[in-house]
Design a protein around this motif. Structure first.
Motif: not given
Length: 72
Positions: A5, A59, A63
């Motif tokens: 990330k 995530e 996300s």
């Protein structure tokens, strides 16, 4: 391969402002490979973190823009 990330600002020449931070996800072997992949973009990279295990799963699920670019 691992997923990293990347926290960045869109312009290298501007001072980092936390409210303007963006993120992208990049798959690569190492952080250095990810940095080489992104070097032609005008990004001011703040931080790169390797995602694995529960953090990676979180995530993926939470996300709004989990789209992985490949650094190969």
């Amino acid at each position: 391969m691992a997923v990293f990330k990347v926290f960045f600002q869109h312009n290298k020449d501007e001072v980092i402002v936390r409210e303007n931070t963006n993120t992208i996800y990049v798959e690569g072997e190492t952080e250095e490979q990810v940095r080489r992949y992104l070097k032609d973009r005008n990004y001011n990279i703040e931080f790169i973190t390797k995602l694995e295990g529960a953090h990676l799963e979180y995530e993926k699920e939470h996300s709004d823009h989990f789209n992985v670019e490949n650094a190969q």
